[in-house]
Design a protein around this motif. Structure first.
Motif, PDB file in Angstrom:
ATOM      1  N   GLN A   1     -57.679 115.185 129.184  1.00  0.00           N
ATOM      2  CA  GLN A   1     -59.036 114.876 129.666  1.00  0.00           C
ATOM      3  C   GLN A   1     -59.175 115.205 131.147  1.00  0.00           C
ATOM      4  OE1 GLN A   1     -59.298 110.832 127.858  1.00  0.00           O
ATOM      5  NE2 GLN A   1     -60.651 111.766 126.356  1.00  0.00           N
TER       6      GLN A   1
ATOM      7  N   ASP B   1     -57.859 108.531 122.299  1.00  0.00           N
ATOM      8  CA  ASP B   1     -59.252 108.980 122.205  1.00  0.00           C
ATOM      9  C   ASP B   1     -59.366 110.323 121.502  1.00  0.00           C
ATOM     10  OD1 ASP B   1     -61.976 108.987 122.563  1.00  0.00           O
ATOM     11  OD2 ASP B   1     -61.885 109.751 124.610  1.00  0.00           O
ATOM     12  N   ILE B   2     -58.544 111.273 121.901  1.00  0.00           N
ATOM     13  CA  ILE B   2     -58.678 112.613 121.329  1.00  0.00           C
ATOM     14  C   ILE B   2     -57.394 113.092 120.654  1.00  0.00           C
ATOM     15  CG2 ILE B   2     -60.574 113.261 122.852  1.00  0.00           C
ATOM     16  CD1 ILE B   2     -58.637 114.829 124.568  1.00  0.00           C
TER      17      ILE B   2
ATOM     18  N   ASN C   1     -59.504  99.611 125.740  1.00  0.00           N
ATOM     19  CA  ASN C   1     -59.241 100.890 125.076  1.00  0.00           C
ATOM     20  C   ASN C   1     -58.005 100.838 124.204  1.00  0.00           C
ATOM     21  OD1 ASN C   1     -59.720 104.025 125.160  1.00  0.00           O
ATOM     22  ND2 ASN C   1     -57.518 103.687 125.396  1.00  0.00           N
TER      23      ASN C   1
ATOM     24  N   GLN D   1     -68.770 104.976 129.934  1.00  0.00           N
ATOM     25  CA  GLN D   1     -67.816 105.637 129.057  1.00  0.00           C
ATOM     26  C   GLN D   1     -66.434 105.705 129.689  1.00  0.00           C
ATOM     27  OE1 GLN D   1     -68.041 106.887 125.928  1.00  0.00           O
ATOM     28  NE2 GLN D   1     -69.975 105.786 125.878  1.00  0.00           N
TER      29      GLN D   1
ATOM     30  N   ASN E   1     -62.817 100.226 121.657  1.00  0.00           N
ATOM     31  CA  ASN E   1     -61.725 100.148 120.678  1.00  0.00           C
ATOM     32  C   ASN E   1     -61.210  98.735 120.401  1.00  0.00           C
ATOM     33  OD1 ASN E   1     -61.900 102.890 120.677  1.00  0.00           O
ATOM     34  ND2 ASN E   1     -60.118 103.226 121.988  1.00  0.00           N
TER      35      ASN E   1
ATOM     36  N   ARG F   1     -62.813 103.493 128.608  1.00  0.00           N
ATOM     37  CA  ARG F   1     -61.786 104.352 128.026  1.00  0.00           C
ATOM     38  C   ARG F   1     -60.526 104.448 128.891  1.00  0.00           C
ATOM     39  NH1 ARG F   1     -63.799 107.157 123.482  1.00  0.00           N
ATOM     40  NH2 ARG F   1     -66.053 107.387 123.510  1.00  0.00           N
TER      41      ARG F   1
ATOM     42  N   ASP G   1     -65.204 103.555 113.974  1.00  0.00           N
ATOM     43  CA  ASP G   1     -64.794 104.637 114.857  1.00  0.00           C
ATOM     44  C   ASP G   1     -63.278 104.695 114.974  1.00  0.00           C
ATOM     45  OD1 ASP G   1     -65.741 106.743 116.431  1.00  0.00           O
ATOM     46  OD2 ASP G   1     -67.281 105.422 117.270  1.00  0.00           O
TER      47      ASP G   1
END
Lengths: 382, 382, 382, 382
Positions: A254, A199-200, A191, A181, A90, A185, A110
Motif C-alpha cells: 500500500q 486488507d489486500i 483492523n 479509511q 474489521n 486500517r 467483508d
C-alpha cells in the motif's frame, strides 16, 4: 430493478455516509433489483447511524443506533431483514456476524473475515450449525474473466499449473495518511494484526487459490512497515509452495506510489498461461505453447459458460468493479431463492470456508514474518 | 439502493426479454436507487409484453400490451409513472415520445432521436410546450473522464481546439447477421435511413461536439454498405469543419472484424491534447507542449469537479458502461427532484436539443453521401 | 560487421553533422556490415561539408564541397563509390538523384522523391534508361510486421480488403519551431509544395497501398496550416477510394501535441483485420471472424517467411526503427550483390516507381485541397 | 559507420553461424562504426570456426581453429586485435577471458561471468593487474530509459528507495527443448550450476542494483526445475533485503509459456516510483505523490543527460535491443579512445566488478536454495 423473484430484505451494519465500502455494497445490491434495503445500523454512534439512515431513506424506526438493536428489532418484525451485510471495520466482523448467524440471519461479510483463526473457526461452526447462507465479499472472484480463468484451469487448458504470480499494488498509504479509511486500517485495535496483508493480501491469496484450484502448503514471508511509526505492515511479499509442486510469488503493498488498485494474477501451466489485471478486467491474456497470444474478452468469442453467467453486457461494453461485486450479491440472491424453493444449490460465491482459509493464510504469514521469514507449513493445521 | 429522495416512478416502452438496451436502462436506473420500475409495454406484441413484464416482476395490470395503453393507464393512476423510458427500435421513438410528452410525462429516449429532422423539430417543439424533462441517452457523455475532458477544454487547458478525431469501431455486422438486434438495425423501416451512421455515428458526433464545445459547419461524407445486399450503410467516414476553423475526422464502422465497441476521441489544441477510449474509460491521456505525457485516472490526482460529480468509486476501482449510463439517469433524477422542490436547474444530461442536433447531423451526412461525398453546410439550417 | 560479400562503397549527399536523417542512413548502412562509407558531400556549404566529413573519418580528398564535385570525383576513381545516398532537403533530391543516375550510380533517395510529377516521371525515365538500382527510403515498409501484414493480405487471410485506416500523428510542429529540421520542412522553396502531406502523408499512403495491395482511385482532401503564418500544411486528412470498392481514411498531422511518431495502420477485410503501430512495431494485432484476438509478435509463433526475412533477433528482443531502415539498405545490398553475380532479382525495397506513386498522391491531394476538398481521380493519370 | 576515431580492431571467440548472441555482438559493434572485426575463433571445432569466419568475410589466416591460436596469432600481429569479445557458452568464459586479459587484450565478456566466485575473483584480480578494459554485457543496463531511471533515483526524485520488484519472464524452455541454445543452457557442464538463475536471474539482479543503487544484504530463494528431467533450475523466485532497509522481490522463469523476453523493473520510493518493461523500452512510467502519472519517452520532454547520452534517435522513433547492446560497445570504445589519448575515464559500462557481483549473487542464491529457501547473507563476503 428487475425482479424475477421478490426482492430480498437487506439490513446493513456499518457503511455510513463516508464509508467507501458500504456504498459499494449498496450499489452491488441494487444493480440487479434483487434486494431492498430495509434497515441499518450504519455508524459507530447512534446519532450518526440515524443520520446516515435518514440520508438513505430508511424509515426512522429501522435506522438503528446499534447493531445489537438492529438484530433484535429486525428479528421481531414479520417483514424483518433476511440478510445482514457486515461492512464495519474489521474488529466488529466477528461479534456482529456471529450474533447475526446465531439469530438466524443470512450474512454477507467483508474480508478479512476476522482477526484470528480461533474466531474464524468459531464462526464457521456457528454457520454450520445455523445452516444459514454466509458470503465473504472476495469481490474480485466475481469478475467474469476470473471465472473464465478458473474454468480454463479446470478444463486443463493450461496443463498442470506450475507457477502462480499474484500481485496487489496500491500506493494510497505511502505517507502517514489521515482520513477515516486510513486511520482504522492502520490501527491494530480496529483492523487486526495484519495491515496490507489483511486488507489486500487476503484478496491476493483468495484469487490465486480460486483460479489455480490449488491449496497452499508452505509460505516464507516478509512483512514491512515502510512508513515510520506505522504499527502494521504496509507491504508484504512472500514465496509460496502449493500442493503438487506448484510454486508462487505473492507481493502486495500500500506504499507503491502511483499504483491505484493494481491487482494482477498470472498462472503458468505446462500447456498454457493466463494473465489478468483488475484495472483492465474485461480482458484475459491466454498463451499456449507455440501459438500466437490470444486476448479473450468478456462477452467475446472463446469465453465460456462460467464467464457468461457473470456477464451482463456485450463485448466491448466494459463491466467493472461494481458489476463484479454485484455478482457476489446476485449469487447469494440465487442461493436464497433456491432455499425459498426448497432447493439446495452449491453456492457460487465465497463462503465462510473461504473466509476461514484467508484467516489461516494471514495467521501463517504473520508466523513466518515473526520468525524472520522462515518457511511455515499449512499442512495439518486449520 | 440509496434513496435520498423518494424513488421516481418509471415506466418502460420496449426493452423486453432479449433486448440488449432495455436491460442496460434497467441496470442504470437501479444502480443508485433513484427509480422504481412500475409499468411497462415491453415488447411488440401484447403477449410478449406481458410475459416480459411478469419476468420483471411487474404487476399484471401494469404490464401493458401496447404503449398506447400504458400511457393511458398510467396517466389515470394516482401512483402512475412519472417518466417513460423509450427503448424501442428507432421507428417508434417519435410516436411514443411525442405522445408521452403530450400526455405530460417526462421522457428518457434512446438515440438516434427520430429518423427525420422534421420529426425532431416537432418533438422539440412539443417538449418546449409541455415543459417536461426530456433526456436522450447519449450515454458515452456520462463517462467521468469525458466530463473531465470537457472541463479541461473549457478551462482552456488545450488552448484553441484545432483538430478532433473521433472513431467508433465495431465489427459485429461484418457478415449478414441474423438475430433480433442485427435485423432491425439493418432494416430501413424500423431503423430509419442511417445505418451505422445513425446507430453509432450519432454517438461519435455527440461526443466530439460535447467535449470540444464546437458546432459543426460543414461535412463531406462517404457512406458504404460493405456487406452484400445490406440496404443501409455499415460504415461511414467523413471530414468535418467546425466553427472557428477547427477540423475533424469521423469514422465509424460496424464491419471492422475484431473491434467490439471501440469508441475513441482525440482533441488537439494549440496548447495541449486529450485522448480517450471507451474500452479503457477510466483513463484520459493529457499532453502538453514540452512536458511529459500525463495519464489522468478517474478519481485520481488532477481530475476535477466535473469528473468527480460523475464518480462513485476511488481510483483504481474501475467504473464502466453501466455506471456512465447511470449518470444520465441520475442527472435526470436530480432534475426531477429539483422540479419537485420548485427549483429550476440546468440539465446535466443530453436533452432533446442534443437529440435534434444528432438528427441534423445524420440528415446532412446523408445529403453529402447522396451527392457523392460533396461538402454540405450546417449553417443557417436546423 | 558481417560481410558475406565485399562491402559496397557508399557516398552520401547531405546528412551533415546535425542532420537527423543522415545519421539514420549511416546507422542503417552500418548495421549489417554490407556498406562502407567512402565519400560525402554532407552539407550545404563546402566548409561545413568538409568538417562533417572529417568528423566521420572520411579522407579529406573524398569529403567534397559540393555534390557535383562528389559525382565527378567518385566517377573517376577506380575505387569510387558505387551508390549514392541522397539525404538532402527535398528540393535537391531531383537534381542530385538525376545526375547520379545519369552518371551511372545506384541511388538511395529519401522521400518524398521530388516535388512535382513531371520531375518524378523524368527521374523514373532516367532510371529505366540507366538500368541502375534506385531505392526510395519508405523505411516503414521495412518493418518485419509490416511485411507480415502484407503477406497475410496476399494469402487471403483477411478476405477482401474493405477498409484501410492510416494515421500518422506528430506534434513537433505544433508551434512556430525554429531549428534546422523545422525550418526547411516548413519552407516551400526547400521542402516543396506539400508540408505534412509530403513529409509524412507520403509515408502513410505508401504503407496503406504496400500492405493492402490496392491502388488509389479517388481522394477528397483537406489540408490545413494551423500554425499562424505557416506557408505549408501542417495537417492533412482525406477520404480515399481504392480500386475494387475498398474505402479509406488517411489523417496525418504535425501539430498534435504529445504525439511523437505515431504512425498507425489498420486494414479490415471480409474475413479478418490487422492493426499495427510504429511505436510498438514488434506486434501485429490479428482479428478473425468469431475468434479471439491474436497478437502476433516478430519472431514469434504464427509469423511467416516475409517477416522472417526482415528479422534479426528472437521474439521479445525488440527491433525498431534503425533495424527497419537497415532492411531497406540490406535489400539494396542484396540487389547489388545479385547484379554482381549477373543475376536479376525483384527488388525487395521501394523503388523509383513507388517514389513516383507518392508524388502522384501528393499532386492529386494538393489538387483536391485547392478545389476546396473536391473528389479528384487518379485513374488514367500518372 | 561513422568513425570519429579510427575503428577498434575486434576479435570474437564463439559466435559462429547459428549462435544468437554472437550475431547480436556483431550488430552492436557495427552500429556506430567504431569497431572492425578482424579475427575470430567462432566455433567449437576448427572446421566450423573456419567456415563461420569465411561466411563473415574474415581472411582465412585470421579465422582461427581455436581460441588459443587466436590469442597467440593476434598477439604477434602489428595490426592484431585489440579487444576480444567472449561469446562462448558459459563454461569457456573463464579460461578464454583470463588468458585474453593475461595476454594484454581488452575483453568484452558475456554474462554470467563465470560459474564460481573463486574464478570470478581470480579473473577480477587478473584484470586489476593487467589494467585492461573489461566489460560484461549486462546489455539491459544500456537502455536509455534505464539510464534515465538510475539518474532519477540518484537525483532523489523517488525519495528513499523502499521496494524493488524485478521480473524476467521467458517461456522458451517450457518443454524439453532441443536446439543448440536450449541444449547448452540446460547442461550443467557447459552452462554452470545456475540455470535460469544464471542466464536471466543475473540480468535481473544487475538491473535492480544498477537502477536502485542499493547493494543486496540478504536473500531467501526458491529454485525449481519444472520440466521433468531437467538438471538445472528453469525458474527462480526470491525475497531480497537491500542495505538501508529496502526490500525486494525477484522472479525469473524460462517456463512461462507465452512470455518472450519480458524483463520488468519497478522501483518504489518514499516520494515517487518508476516502472519499465524491456519489451516496451522507450517508455518509463513515473509516479509522484498526489500527481498524475507521467510517461517519459526516450528523447522526449523530461528525460535528462544520462538517457540522452545513450540515445540516437528522436522521440517516437523507437530504439531497441541492438541499440542498447551497442551502447555497451560504444562506451567501451569511448574508454579505449580515452586510453589512446592518455586519459582515464570512469567506465560507463558494466565492468568485471559487476560480473563478480553477479557471480556472488548466483552463489548466495544457490546456497539459499540448497538450504531449502533459508535466508543467506551477502555481508562480509565476496
Amino acid at each position: 430493478m428487475s425482479a424475477h423473484q421478490r426482492p430480498i430484505r437487506l439490513a446493513m451494519v456499518g457503511g455510513g455516509q463516508d464509508a467507501f465500502i458500504g456504498a459499494v455494497h449498496r450499489h452491488a445490491a441494487a444493480l440487479d433489483g434483487r434486494y431492498v434495503l430495509v434497515a441499518g445500523a450504519l455508524s459507530s454512534t447512534p446519532e450518526r447511524s440515524r443520520a446516515s439512515g435518514a440520508a438513505l431513506g430508511l424509515p426512522p424506526e429501522r435506522s438503528y443506533g446499534t447493531w445489537q438493536e438492529l438484530l433484535a428489532g429486525e428479528r421481531q418484525r414479520e417483514d424483518g431483514a433476511e440478510i445482514i451485510s457486515v461492512v464495519t471495520p474489521n474488529h466488529l466482523h466477528f461479534p456482529v456476524a456471529l450474533a447475526a448467524v446465531q439469530a438466524g440471519f443470512h450474512v454477507i461479510c467483508d474480508k478479512p473475515l476476522v482477526p484470528t483463526l480461533k474466531e474464524a473457526q468459531e464462526l464457521e461452526a456457528a454457520v454450520r450449525q445455523a445452516g444459514t447462507a454466509f458470503a465473504v465479499t472476495y469481490n474480485y472472484s466475481g469478475y467474469p474473466m476470473i471465472r473464465q480463468a478458473r474454468e480454463m484451469v479446470r478444463q486443463g487448458r493450461l496443463g498442470d499449473v506450475r507457477k502462480v504470480i499474484v500481485e496487489y499494488h496500491q500506493g494510497w498509504l505511502a505517507t502517514r495518511q489521515t482520513g477515516k479509511q486510513a486511520e482504522w486500517r492502520t490501527d491494530p485495535a480496529r483492523n487486526g494484526p495484519a495491515g496490507a496483508l489483511g486488507d489486500i493480501g487476503t484478496h491476493a491469496e483468495q484469487l490465486a487459490t480460486f483460479v489455480s484450484g490449488l491449496a497452499l502448503e508452505e509460505v516464507a514471508a516478509e512483512l514491512t512497515a515502510f512508513v515510520p511509526g506505522r504499527p502494521l505492515d504496509d507491504d508484504a511479499s512472500m514465496l509460496l509452495r502449493f500442493e503438487g509442486g506448484a510454486r508462487g510469488v505473492l507481493t502486495v503493498s500500500q506504499i507503491e506510489i502511483g499504483r491505484e488498485n493494481d491487482l494482477r494474477l498470472s498462472v503458468f501451466g505446462s500447456a498454457g498461461s493466463l494473465s489478468w489485471r483488475q484495472e483492465d478486467p474485461n480482458h484475459l491474456v491466454y498463451d499456449q505453447l507455440d501459438a500466437p497470444r490470444q486476448i479473450l474478452t468478456r462477452g467475446g468469442p472463446g469465453t465460456g459458460e462460467a464467464a457468461g453467467a457473470m456477464t451482463r453486457l456485450p463485448a466491448g461494453h466494459p463491466e467493472a468493479f461494481i458489476e463484479a461485486f454485484a455478482n457476489i450479491y446476485r449469487a447469494v440472491a440465487d442461493d436464497l431463492a433456491a432455499r425459498d424453493r426448497g432447493e439446495n444449490i452449491t453456492p457460487d460465491y465465497p463462503t465462510v470456508r473461504d473466509g476461514v482459509q484467508g484467516v489461516a493464510f494471514m495467521t501463517r504469514v504473520l508466523e513466518s514474518a515473526a520468525g524472520g521469514g522462515v518457511w511455515v507449513s499449512f499442512k495439518g493445521r486449520a
